[in-house]
Design a protein around this motif. Sequence first.
Motif, PDB file in Angstrom:
ATOM      1  N   ILE A 171      -0.490  -6.051  -3.561  1.00 25.84           N
ATOM      2  CA  ILE A 171       0.279  -5.653  -2.150  1.00 25.84           C
ATOM      3  C   ILE A 171      -0.155  -6.638  -1.318  1.00 25.84           C
ATOM      4  CG2 ILE A 171      -0.210  -3.756  -0.269  1.00 25.84           C
ATOM      5  CD1 ILE A 171      -0.750  -1.841  -2.284  1.00 25.84           C
TER       6      ILE A 171
ATOM      7  N   ARG B  93       2.861  -3.893   7.945  1.00 27.69           N
ATOM      8  CA  ARG B  93       1.995  -3.115   9.042  1.00 27.69           C
ATOM      9  C   ARG B  93       1.386  -4.080   9.878  1.00 27.69           C
ATOM     10  NH1 ARG B  93      -1.398   1.583   9.521  1.00 27.69           N
ATOM     11  NH2 ARG B  93      -0.351   2.738   7.990  1.00 27.69           N
TER      12      ARG B  93
ATOM     13  N   GLU C 105      -5.330  -0.481   1.148  1.00 29.07           N
ATOM     14  CA  GLU C 105      -5.508  -1.977   1.526  1.00 29.07           C
ATOM     15  C   GLU C 105      -4.718  -2.277   2.673  1.00 29.07           C
ATOM     16  OE1 GLU C 105      -4.162  -4.716  -1.694  1.00 29.07           O
ATOM     17  OE2 GLU C 105      -4.343  -3.318  -2.915  1.00 29.07           O
ATOM     18  N   THR C 106      -3.615  -1.409   3.139  1.00 29.31           N
ATOM     19  CA  THR C 106      -3.059  -1.713   4.260  1.00 29.31           C
ATOM     20  C   THR C 106      -3.785  -0.901   5.474  1.00 29.31           C
ATOM     21  OG1 THR C 106      -1.375   0.328   4.255  1.00 29.31           O
ATOM     22  CG2 THR C 106      -0.782  -1.671   3.361  1.00 29.31           C
ATOM     23  N   VAL C 107      -4.809  -0.433   5.426  1.00 31.81           N
ATOM     24  CA  VAL C 107      -5.522   0.327   6.621  1.00 31.81           C
ATOM     25  C   VAL C 107      -7.009  -0.370   6.566  1.00 31.81           C
ATOM     26  CG1 VAL C 107      -4.221   2.225   7.043  1.00 31.81           C
ATOM     27  CG2 VAL C 107      -5.848   2.534   5.218  1.00 31.81           C
TER      28      VAL C 107
ATOM     29  N   LYS D  10      -8.973  -5.754  -4.369  1.00 33.63           N
ATOM     30  CA  LYS D  10      -9.428  -6.195  -2.943  1.00 33.63           C
ATOM     31  C   LYS D  10     -10.657  -5.590  -2.595  1.00 33.63           C
ATOM     32  CE  LYS D  10      -5.234  -8.560  -1.609  1.00 33.63           C
ATOM     33  NZ  LYS D  10      -3.877  -8.152  -1.339  1.00 33.63           N
TER      34      LYS D  10
ATOM     35  N   CYS E  81      -1.756  10.320   0.957  1.00 30.75           N
ATOM     36  CA  CYS E  81      -1.225  10.028  -0.229  1.00 30.75           C
ATOM     37  C   CYS E  81      -0.213   9.021  -0.092  1.00 30.75           C
ATOM     38  CB  CYS E  81      -0.786  11.079  -0.906  1.00 30.75           C
ATOM     39  SG  CYS E  81       0.895  11.788  -0.203  1.00 30.75           S
ATOM     40  N   LEU E  82       0.370   8.524   1.452  1.00 31.37           N
ATOM     41  CA  LEU E  82       1.476   7.736   1.547  1.00 31.37           C
ATOM     42  C   LEU E  82       0.864   6.246   1.854  1.00 31.37           C
ATOM     43  CD1 LEU E  82       3.990   9.915   3.206  1.00 31.37           C
ATOM     44  CD2 LEU E  82       3.830   9.382   0.926  1.00 31.37           C
ATOM     45  N   VAL E  83      -0.415   6.165   1.992  1.00 31.90           N
ATOM     46  CA  VAL E  83      -1.049   5.072   2.541  1.00 31.90           C
ATOM     47  C   VAL E  83      -1.815   4.059   1.442  1.00 31.90           C
ATOM     48  CG1 VAL E  83      -2.694   4.106   4.344  1.00 31.90           C
ATOM     49  CG2 VAL E  83      -1.262   6.304   4.511  1.00 31.90           C
ATOM     50  N   PRO E  84      -1.153   2.914   1.399  1.00 34.25           N
ATOM     51  CA  PRO E  84      -1.997   2.080   0.245  1.00 34.25           C
ATOM     52  C   PRO E  84      -3.451   1.661   0.942  1.00 34.25           C
ATOM     53  CG  PRO E  84       0.265   1.398   0.416  1.00 34.25           C
ATOM     54  CD  PRO E  84       0.094   2.359   1.527  1.00 34.25           C
TER      55      PRO E  84
ATOM     56  N   ALA F 150       1.909  14.520  -3.469  1.00 34.72           N
ATOM     57  CA  ALA F 150       1.917  13.009  -3.526  1.00 34.72           C
ATOM     58  C   ALA F 150       3.178  12.444  -3.070  1.00 34.72           C
ATOM     59  CB  ALA F 150       1.735  12.515  -4.880  1.00 34.72           C
ATOM     60  N   GLN F 151       3.862  13.029  -2.218  1.00 33.19           N
ATOM     61  CA  GLN F 151       5.272  12.726  -1.477  1.00 33.19           C
ATOM     62  C   GLN F 151       5.217  12.633  -0.153  1.00 33.19           C
ATOM     63  OE1 GLN F 151       8.416  14.479  -3.212  1.00 33.19           O
ATOM     64  NE2 GLN F 151       7.751  14.650  -4.988  1.00 33.19           N
TER      65      GLN F 151
ATOM     66  N   PRO G  13      -4.472  -2.460  -6.648  1.00 26.11           N
ATOM     67  CA  PRO G  13      -3.560  -2.445  -6.143  1.00 26.11           C
ATOM     68  C   PRO G  13      -2.833  -1.265  -6.429  1.00 26.11           C
ATOM     69  CG  PRO G  13      -3.711  -4.475  -7.047  1.00 26.11           C
ATOM     70  CD  PRO G  13      -4.689  -3.845  -7.720  1.00 26.11           C
ATOM     71  N   GLY G  14      -2.263  -0.549  -5.359  1.00 28.65           N
ATOM     72  CA  GLY G  14      -1.406   0.798  -5.428  1.00 28.65           C
ATOM     73  C   GLY G  14      -2.574   2.186  -5.125  1.00 28.65           C
TER      74      GLY G  14
ATOM     75  N   PRO H  32      -0.603  11.600   6.288  1.00 29.84           N
ATOM     76  CA  PRO H  32      -0.737  12.113   4.731  1.00 29.84           C
ATOM     77  C   PRO H  32      -1.400  10.950   4.147  1.00 29.84           C
ATOM     78  CG  PRO H  32       1.638  12.375   5.524  1.00 29.84           C
ATOM     79  CD  PRO H  32       0.969  11.431   6.605  1.00 29.84           C
TER      80      PRO H  32
ATOM     81  N   MET I 155       6.259   5.094  -1.102  1.00 27.56           N
ATOM     82  CA  MET I 155       4.995   5.578  -1.719  1.00 27.56           C
ATOM     83  C   MET I 155       5.413   6.991  -2.731  1.00 27.56           C
ATOM     84  SD  MET I 155       2.959   3.249  -1.516  1.00 27.56           S
ATOM     85  CE  MET I 155       1.301   4.292  -1.920  1.00 27.56           C
ATOM     86  N   PRO I 156       6.105   7.854  -2.221  1.00 29.24           N
ATOM     87  CA  PRO I 156       6.533   8.884  -3.226  1.00 29.24           C
ATOM     88  C   PRO I 156       6.863   8.423  -4.329  1.00 29.24           C
ATOM     89  CG  PRO I 156       7.327   9.352  -0.838  1.00 29.24           C
ATOM     90  CD  PRO I 156       6.870   7.772  -0.991  1.00 29.24           C
TER      91      PRO I 156
ATOM     92  N   ASN J  74       3.999   6.632  -6.204  1.00 30.22           N
ATOM     93  CA  ASN J  74       2.991   7.858  -6.756  1.00 30.22           C
ATOM     94  C   ASN J  74       3.414   8.326  -8.086  1.00 30.22           C
ATOM     95  OD1 ASN J  74       1.203   7.369  -4.628  1.00 30.22           O
ATOM     96  ND2 ASN J  74       2.023   8.963  -3.195  1.00 30.22           N
TER      97      ASN J  74
ATOM     98  N   THR K 213      -4.194   4.533  -3.105  1.00 29.53           N
ATOM     99  CA  THR K 213      -3.960   5.152  -1.948  1.00 29.53           C
ATOM    100  C   THR K 213      -5.211   5.486  -1.318  1.00 29.53           C
ATOM    101  OG1 THR K 213      -3.843   7.344  -2.792  1.00 29.53           O
ATOM    102  CG2 THR K 213      -1.738   6.387  -2.913  1.00 29.53           C
TER     103      THR K 213
ATOM    104  N   LEU L 212       1.569  -1.143 -10.040  1.00 27.66           N
ATOM    105  CA  LEU L 212       1.400  -2.396  -8.889  1.00 27.66           C
ATOM    106  C   LEU L 212       0.529  -3.227  -9.242  1.00 27.66           C
ATOM    107  CD1 LEU L 212       1.768  -0.412  -5.599  1.00 27.66           C
ATOM    108  CD2 LEU L 212       3.357  -1.514  -6.960  1.00 27.66           C
ATOM    109  N   ALA L 213       0.858  -4.662  -9.022  1.00 28.42           N
ATOM    110  CA  ALA L 213      -0.066  -5.645  -9.255  1.00 28.42           C
ATOM    111  C   ALA L 213      -0.682  -6.501  -7.906  1.00 28.42           C
ATOM    112  CB  ALA L 213       0.482  -6.646 -10.324  1.00 28.42           C
TER     113      ALA L 213
ATOM    114  N   MET M 195      -3.266  -8.686 -11.323  1.00 32.12           N
ATOM    115  CA  MET M 195      -3.808  -7.315 -10.709  1.00 32.12           C
ATOM    116  C   MET M 195      -5.241  -7.898 -10.181  1.00 32.12           C
ATOM    117  SD  MET M 195      -4.588  -3.797 -10.958  1.00 32.12           S
ATOM    118  CE  MET M 195      -3.188  -3.462 -12.167  1.00 32.12           C
TER     119      MET M 195
ATOM    120  N   LEU N 115       0.062  -8.376   2.843  1.00 38.87           N
ATOM    121  CA  LEU N 115       0.079  -7.875   4.084  1.00 38.87           C
ATOM    122  C   LEU N 115       0.539  -9.191   4.804  1.00 38.87           C
ATOM    123  CD1 LEU N 115      -3.026  -5.671   4.603  1.00 38.87           C
ATOM    124  CD2 LEU N 115      -0.825  -5.208   5.520  1.00 38.87           C
TER     125      LEU N 115
END
Lengths: 262, 158
Positions: free
Chosen positions: A5, A49, B67-69, B4, B62-65, B43-44, B21-22, B60, A32-33, A36, B24, A2-3, B1, A7
Motif C-alpha cells: 500500500i 489520501r 496504514e493510510t490513517v 509497516k 472496514c473500508l480504511v487500510p 465488510a463493504q 498490507p491490506g 466504516p 475496499m469492498p 475485503n 483494515t 495485497l502486498a 509483503m 501513500l
Amino acid sequence: MLANIHLPASAAEAAGLLEGGGWLLGGGTLVMPRVNTGAVPVDTLISLRAAGLDGVRVADGLAEVGAAVTLARLGEHEELAFLRPVVRSIASPPVRNLATVGGNLFATQPHGDLAVALLALGARVDVLSTGGARTIDVGEAVAHNEVVTTVHFGLPKVWRYRKAMRRKHNSASIVTVAAALVVTGGVVEQATIALGGVASTPVRANAAEQALIGRPLDLAAAEAAAAAAHEGTAPFDDAYASAWYRARVLPVHVRRALLGED
Amino acid sequence: MASKIVTLRVNDREEEFLARPGTTLLGALRDTLGLTAAKRGCAQGACGSCNVLVDGKPVPSCLVPVETVDGAAVATLEGVAPTGDLDEVQAAFLEDFATQCGFCTPGMIMTAEALLAENPDPTRAEVVEAISGNVCRCTGYEPIVNAILDAASRRRSA
C-alpha cells in the motif's frame, strides 16, 4: 492478496507508482469492498489520501475541487451549497466522510450521483500520467495509468437536482436528474441536463435540453422536456427498480426537477 | 509483503503495531489491539457495525487500510465509558430498549456520539439521516432514534 500500500506525497508520485500497476485508492468506498473479499486481482494499492489533492477553491464563479476532497467536505463548503442536496443524496454520512469527488467519477450506475451533477455542470477533469497532464470532459475515459487530480466547473445560474430513491437516505438511484440552466428575461437561454439511473453511465438529455431552450421555464416547457428525456437512455433492471419502472417515472422526475416541485 | 509500523492514538492511548498490507482499521482494532466492540458485518461499508471515529468523524473502519490513517486519533466504543459508568448515549440505549442482539449497537453508539458532538440538539430527521448507514435487524430503528434524542436531552440538561 495485497502486498503493497503506497501513500504517495504528490499526484506526480502517484502517477509514477501507477506505471508499475495497482489500483488507485481514494476514500476506499469502491475499492475496499472488493479488497475485503480477499479475491482481488491486484496486489498494490496507491492511496491518494496524502497526495495533496484535497483543496477546494471557488473564485470568479469557478470551482476547482481536488480529486481527494471527501463528499462530506464538498457538502460543507459554503460557496458550493447548491451541491449539498447532491451530496446528501449519496450513501450515508460515515461513507461520505471517506468517499471522494474523484472516486465518484468511477462509481457504476445506479451509483455516482455526483458524476451526474458534474456532467450537468459541464465539468472538466484534470488527469496526470508520467506522460504528462491533460484536461478532459467529465465522462470521457480515463486511461489506466492516469490519476484524476482536479475537477473544475462553473457555478450554475439556475440549478435543479432530484434523485428518486427507494428510501429517503442511503439508497441507489432509480432516476437522478441534474440541470444547470441560464434563464434570461424568463426564457431558458441555455440548458444542460444530465440523467443518472437510466443508462450504464450518466447521460446528457440533449433532446430534453432542446425542448426547453427558448421557452419560459413553465409547466408546458417542463412537460415537453420530460417527454423528450428518454432519448439516449437505456434503463436497466436491478435490485432497486426495473427498467420499465425507471422509464415510466423518468419524465415525472424530469418535470418535477425542472419546476423545483417536491 | 512489507509490513509497516503504524501509530494510532486509540481512545487517548498511544498504540504502535505492525500491520500487514491490506489490514483494515477494523482488523487492527479487533485482532491486533483486542478492541472488539466494532463489529465486522458486511465488510463493504454498507452496515455501519464497524463505525468508529477517525479524527472525530464517523467512518466504516472496514473500508480504511490502517496504514493510510497512520497518526490518526481513533475513538471506539471501549473509550466511551472507560471507568465503567455509562455515558448518556449508552444509558439511553439501555433504558429505551434500543439494543436487542447488540451487534449493531457499537456502530450505532459511535455514530450517535459523533452526531451529538457536532449537533447537541438534533431533530428527529437529523438523527434518522445520521444513522442512515447503520443497519439494525432487530429493533425497527424507532427505539434507537428515540434513545439518541433522549441522550441528547440528557446531555443538554446534565
